[in-house]
Structure formats: C-alpha cells, structure tokens
Scaffold this active site. Structure first.
Site, mmCIF file in Angstrom:
data_model
loop_
_atom_site.group_PDB
_atom_site.id
_atom_site.type_symbol
_atom_site.label_atom_id
_atom_site.label_comp_id
_atom_site.label_asym_id
_atom_site.label_seq_id
_atom_site.Cartn_x
_atom_site.Cartn_y
_atom_site.Cartn_z
ATOM 1 N N ARG A 110 -1.060 6.670 6.308
ATOM 2 C CA ARG A 110 -0.402 5.368 6.444
ATOM 3 C C ARG A 110 0.506 5.148 5.233
ATOM 4 O O ARG A 110 0.021 5.126 4.104
ATOM 5 C CB ARG A 110 -1.467 4.265 6.541
ATOM 6 C CG ARG A 110 -0.900 2.864 6.523
ATOM 7 C CD ARG A 110 -1.986 1.801 6.692
ATOM 8 N NE ARG A 110 -1.388 0.488 6.717
ATOM 9 C CZ ARG A 110 -1.486 -0.416 5.731
ATOM 10 N NH1 ARG A 110 -2.208 -0.172 4.650
ATOM 11 N NH2 ARG A 110 -0.872 -1.576 5.834
ATOM 12 N N HIS B 143 5.993 -3.628 3.590
ATOM 13 C CA HIS B 143 4.886 -3.775 2.645
ATOM 14 C C HIS B 143 5.469 -4.412 1.373
ATOM 15 O O HIS B 143 5.464 -3.813 0.303
ATOM 16 C CB HIS B 143 4.224 -2.418 2.381
ATOM 17 C CG HIS B 143 2.821 -2.492 1.830
ATOM 18 N ND1 HIS B 143 1.751 -1.831 2.390
ATOM 19 C CD2 HIS B 143 2.322 -3.134 0.755
ATOM 20 C CE1 HIS B 143 0.642 -2.067 1.672
ATOM 21 N NE2 HIS B 143 0.973 -2.851 0.672
ATOM 22 N N GLU C 110 -0.229 -7.383 5.483
ATOM 23 C CA GLU C 110 -0.774 -8.567 4.826
ATOM 24 C C GLU C 110 0.244 -9.695 4.635
ATOM 25 O O GLU C 110 0.579 -10.058 3.495
ATOM 26 C CB GLU C 110 -1.377 -8.183 3.463
ATOM 27 C CG GLU C 110 -2.495 -7.174 3.563
ATOM 28 C CD GLU C 110 -3.255 -6.990 2.243
ATOM 29 O OE1 GLU C 110 -2.834 -7.552 1.229
ATOM 30 O OE2 GLU C 110 -4.283 -6.298 2.251
ATOM 31 N N ASN D 60 -7.458 -5.072 6.639
ATOM 32 C CA ASN D 60 -7.716 -4.629 5.260
ATOM 33 C C ASN D 60 -8.909 -5.406 4.729
ATOM 34 O O ASN D 60 -8.937 -6.632 4.818
ATOM 35 C CB ASN D 60 -6.506 -4.888 4.360
ATOM 36 C CG ASN D 60 -5.326 -3.992 4.724
ATOM 37 O OD1 ASN D 60 -5.449 -3.098 5.554
ATOM 38 N ND2 ASN D 60 -4.187 -4.225 4.095
ATOM 39 N N TYR E 9 -11.712 -5.808 1.397
ATOM 40 C CA TYR E 9 -12.175 -5.435 0.060
ATOM 41 C C TYR E 9 -13.438 -6.178 -0.367
ATOM 42 O O TYR E 9 -14.313 -5.599 -0.985
ATOM 43 C CB TYR E 9 -11.060 -5.674 -0.968
ATOM 44 C CG TYR E 9 -9.913 -4.687 -0.810
ATOM 45 C CD1 TYR E 9 -9.983 -3.425 -1.375
ATOM 46 C CD2 TYR E 9 -8.789 -5.017 -0.055
ATOM 47 C CE1 TYR E 9 -8.952 -2.508 -1.212
ATOM 48 C CE2 TYR E 9 -7.749 -4.102 0.118
ATOM 49 C CZ TYR E 9 -7.838 -2.851 -0.456
ATOM 50 O OH TYR E 9 -6.827 -1.948 -0.287
ATOM 51 N N GLU F 259 -7.080 -0.539 5.264
ATOM 52 C CA GLU F 259 -7.288 -0.385 3.817
ATOM 53 C C GLU F 259 -8.711 -0.744 3.460
ATOM 54 O O GLU F 259 -9.214 -1.789 3.881
ATOM 55 C CB GLU F 259 -6.381 -1.313 2.988
ATOM 56 C CG GLU F 259 -4.944 -0.913 2.933
ATOM 57 C CD GLU F 259 -4.102 -1.853 2.067
ATOM 58 O OE1 GLU F 259 -4.643 -2.479 1.124
ATOM 59 O OE2 GLU F 259 -2.900 -1.963 2.349
HETATM 60 C C1 FCB Z 1 -3.809 -4.839 -0.729
HETATM 61 C C2 FCB Z 1 -2.418 -4.264 -0.629
HETATM 62 C C3 FCB Z 1 -2.280 -2.898 -1.227
HETATM 63 C C4 FCB Z 1 -3.105 -2.729 -2.477
HETATM 64 C C5 FCB Z 1 -4.521 -3.184 -2.258
HETATM 65 C C6 FCB Z 1 -5.425 -3.017 -3.451
HETATM 66 O O1 FCB Z 1 -3.737 -6.229 -0.763
HETATM 67 O O2 FCB Z 1 -2.010 -4.212 0.711
HETATM 68 O O3 FCB Z 1 -0.913 -2.646 -1.426
HETATM 69 O O4 FCB Z 1 -2.494 -3.336 -3.530
HETATM 70 O O5 FCB Z 1 -4.543 -4.520 -1.867
#
Ligand code: FCB
Length: 465
Positions: free
Chosen positions: A86, A130, A175, A298, A300, A370
């Site tokens: 990607r 992006h 995002e 995405n 985290y 992500e």
């Molecule tokens: C996301 C982004 C990516 C990277 C990660 C850690 O928000 O899409 O570009 O910075 O976080």
C-alpha cells in the site's frame, strides 16, 4: 465464540490462503526528491519548512529517498514475501499546481512502481491522497473550498487512466479525519489552520472528493478494480454521552455519509453553534454515497473519556482543537503498556472496532490498512540487526486480534503493517520509527528488523509464528 490467551499473545493461528498480508507507506513520508521530475510544492513542504511545526525542523526533502531507490525498495518488498504493498501517489507529482495536464515524469515514476510490483507478484494498493495537497490548491482555500473536491476528481481520472489496468485496489483518501481536524482544526498538521468551522467544512469537502473521485475512477478503470477509502476510526470508551459525541464527530461524520448517504442528526445538533452545514449542497450526499468494495481501517489505540464538570466548555466557535467544541470532555489516562508515541497498546480495541463495523454495515469487506508501532530501536551486531521484540509483541497481539475478528464472522480480507520502513512521521519528524525495516538516515541504508523477519515467517506459513 473466540478463544485464546486473554492477552492476545497467541501463536499458531492460521489465516485463510486468500488473506492479503501487506505493508504500507505514504509518498511524503518516504519519497524525498521534492524538487525533482516536475513535482510541485505540497502543503507539507510549506508546513514542514515553517519553523515550529515539525519536531527538530525535519522535512520530507530527502526522507527515505525512495524516489531514487525504487528498484532496491521493490526488491526489499519482494524479499519479505508481501502479498500487497500500500503506497500513496503524490498529487503534486502528477499535477504540480493541482490542476491542468498531467506531468508525464510523475506518472512515469508511479508506472514503474506499479509495474515493478506486478512483475514481482505483489498487488498494488494505491492511495490517491495521503495528505500532500498541492500548495496551489491550498492557496485557493484547500479543503475549505468545494472546488478542491472537483480538482481531486480530475486528478483521480488522470491517475486512473494511466494505472487503472494494474492497480488492485484504489483508496481515494487516507484518514480524512486527520486532513480535516488536524489540518484545519488543531493545526497540528498542514496546512496548520485552527478553526472549527473550517474543520467541518473540510470534512464535507473531503467526503465529496471521495464520491467524485470514485465516480471519476469508475469512468476509466476496469470494472474489476476495487474502490475503497481508509478511515482512522476511534474506539471511544467511557461515559456514554461523551463517547457518543466523539463517535459522531470522529467516526459517523465519515461512515454515515459514505455508507448511508446521510450526516448523523446528532452530529448536526452537536455542532449547530458552529455551522448549519449549509456547505452540503443538494445532491452531494448521493455523490458521497458510492458503493465501496472494501473499507480500509487504520487502528492504533483506544480512547477513554468522560464529561467533566470542572473544565469550561470550549467556545463553540474558533479555537484550536482536533475535536471542536468538546472542551468539556476529559481524556483519561489508560492502563497498560504504551508505544513510543505514548499510545496505549490494546488489541481488544481492534476486535471491538471490526465487530462494530460488521454489525453496523453487514457484509462490508474490511481491510486493516494500517497497524503498527513506534519504539526506540537499538541497532546491534555491528549494524546488521535490530532486535525489536516489543514491535514483534505488538504485531503478534494485533494479528491475534485480527484472527479473532475473522473467527467471529468479520469479513476481514487483509492486514497492512505500518510501516514498511522508518520514515517521516509528520509533526514528529524522524524521531519516531514505525518501520519493520530500519532506515539509517545518514547512509539511507535499509536493514530489516527482527519484526520484518517475523512477519516474513507469518506470511510464508499463513500463520502466526
Ligand atoms: C497514521 C497515518 C500514517 C502514519 C501513522 C503512524 O495516522 O496515516 O501516515 O503516520 O498514522
């Protein structure tokens, strides 16, 4: 029913043969060569070159120099056995001022990237935006200006025509929450503006750009091409009313127009002192609501919130905030380990997110576009290895979470690790390393970390080592 260790540290779990294992990057974070081959300036060039915006004054001028190391990086991607890669396309390489004819040298670069992937049996997953908006478009108002959405469609058509026969999945935006709320609300990201009204306006124009972009792509790419968008959805826990407000502003402001063709009534009510949303024109929502083949997610970490009587409600109008008008909401400390970003590690949030999407949008294919972690890596054995056990542990736990979601009937078709290699982490510059491959910023040498070898093993066996 899901089983397994409560801390998600499973091994041996098998993924379907068709599951897509990949890694992700983005143009401005890795390419460098910002003045080459006809590329125009983007908002991130301007922003990173303005003192005080990026830690250490870092910029993407050189980054990982991927632009000049394309062949080497393609071999690196292939050496890990990835099913898919990607990447994002820099709009200012294709249209240096955001409008007008294509810059052939820009198209040629991405043509070589896509061909190189296909030749190595790797699926190209292309993101059109992006965050690197051509500066010339920002000068006309950027995402505050409706015309930017139409310019995006023209850009999408150019790229679709050039690469459409070889790209496996098209992602319009990465995002949009960050583009709108960090770019125009808090000012932590380019273009660094701080206005609640501008942030909500940007939300809608980004949604509109997605719809127009899909329509433009559909005109020129083969019917087999898949359409997607990647969202950073927030897993918000805690007090119900606070969580509802953040869910409306952070999640449903995107998922509802995109997938249901409406803005949530509670979002409109919550934000009424800032805007009446009259920037949404008749017919817009039909454009935004295009059939999606897959939704990129995405993930985290999670958030824990409550409404606080103590703090004053933020003035509903202007003022720097990524969450405009929510000054009365308190973000609570969360238990558990943290990454170098300070983000809490909680794989259960990924299961929760995927299952809630399954329930809200039954049948919709999902892809984790992500997931990954920044840690302070230590280089050992004379520079030849990085024993990043913390990153392996993070990935193990999140692949376990993805597997649990699969077991509970989520239509999850792939998982992309952020990131293929260390890179320019936006406002944090080069201080945060997310790569499974280390980049030495002096020599630009690439060294696969232990996590890359672990991932290679996972992909080869289709099971968590
Ligand atoms: C996301 C982004 C990516 C990277 C990660 C850690 O928000 O899409 O570009 O910075 O976080």
């Amino acid at each position: 029913m899901t089983t397994g260790t409560p801390d998600f540290r499973d091994s041996g779990l098998r993924f379907p043969d068709t599951f897509i294992f990949g890694a992700a990057t983005a143009a401005y974070q890795i390419e460098g060569a910002v003045h080459e081959a006809g590329r125009g300036p983007s908002i991130w060039d301007t922003f990173s070159h303005s003192p005080g915006n990026v830690l250490g004054g870092d910029t993407g001028d050189v980054a990982d120099d991927h632009f000049h190391r394309l062949e080497e990086d393609l071999d690196l991607i292939a050496s890990l056995g990835l099913d898919a890669y990607r990447f994002s396309i820099a709009w200012p390489r294709i249209q240096p001022s955001g409008r007008g004819p294509a810059n052939e040298a820009g198209l040629e670069f991405y043509g070589r990237l896509v061909d190189g992937l296909v030749a190595r049996g790797i699926k190209p997953i292309a993101t059109l935006y992006h965050w690197d908006l051509p500066q010339a478009l920002e000068d006309e108002g950027g995402w505050r200006n409706r015309r930017t959405a139409y310019a995006f469609a023209d850009y999408a058509r150019i790229v679709g025509r050039a690469l459409g026969d070889r790209v496996h999945t098209w992602t319009t935006l990465n995002e949009p929450w960050c583009s709108a709320y960090l770019g125009y609300g808090s000012g932590e990201h380019a273009p660094g503006r701080q206005s609640a009204l501008e942030a909500f306006t940007a939300v809608h124009h980004l949604n509109l750009a997605h719809g127009l972009g899909v329509l433009a792509l559909r005109e020129v790419v083969p019917a087999s091409a898949r359409m997607s968008i990647t969202l950073n959805l927030h897993v918000v826990r805690g007090e119900a009313e606070a969580a509802r407000r953040l869910d409306a502003m952070g999640n449903r402001a995107f998922t509802w127009p995109l997938l249901k063709g409406v803005y949530p009534a509670d979002l409109l009510a919550d934000t009424r002192t800032v805007t009446d949303w009259s920037f949404v024109c008749p017919g817009d929502l039909e454009i935004v609501n295009q059939p999606l083949d897959v939704l990129g997610v995405n993930y985290y970490s999670t958030s824990l919130v409550r409404e606080s009587a103590a703090s004053e409600a933020q003035p509903a109008g202007d003022g720097a905030s990524a969450w405009p008008g929510t000054g009365d909401i308190e973000w609570l400390e969360q238990a558990g380990p943290r990454t170098e970003m300070g983000w809490n590690v909680d794989p259960s949030g990924l299961v929760e997110l995927l299952e809630s999407l399954r329930d809200e949008f039954p049948g919709l294919a999902l892809m984790v576009t992500e997931n990954g972690a920044a840690y302070t890596d230590v280089v050992s054995d004379n520079g030849s290895s990085v024993h990043d056990y913390d990153r392996i542990d993070f990935l193990r736990r999140h692949f376990t979470a993805a597997h649990r979601a699969l077991e509970s009937g989520v239509n999850l078709i792939g998982f992309f690790v952020w990131s293929l290699m260390d890179n320019f982490e936006w406002a944090y510059g080069y201080s945060k390393r997310f790569g499974i491959v280390r980049v030495d910023y002096e020599t630009l040498e690439r060294t696969p970390k232990d996590s890359a070898l672990w991932y290679k093993d996972l992909i080869a066996g289709r099971r968590i080592p």
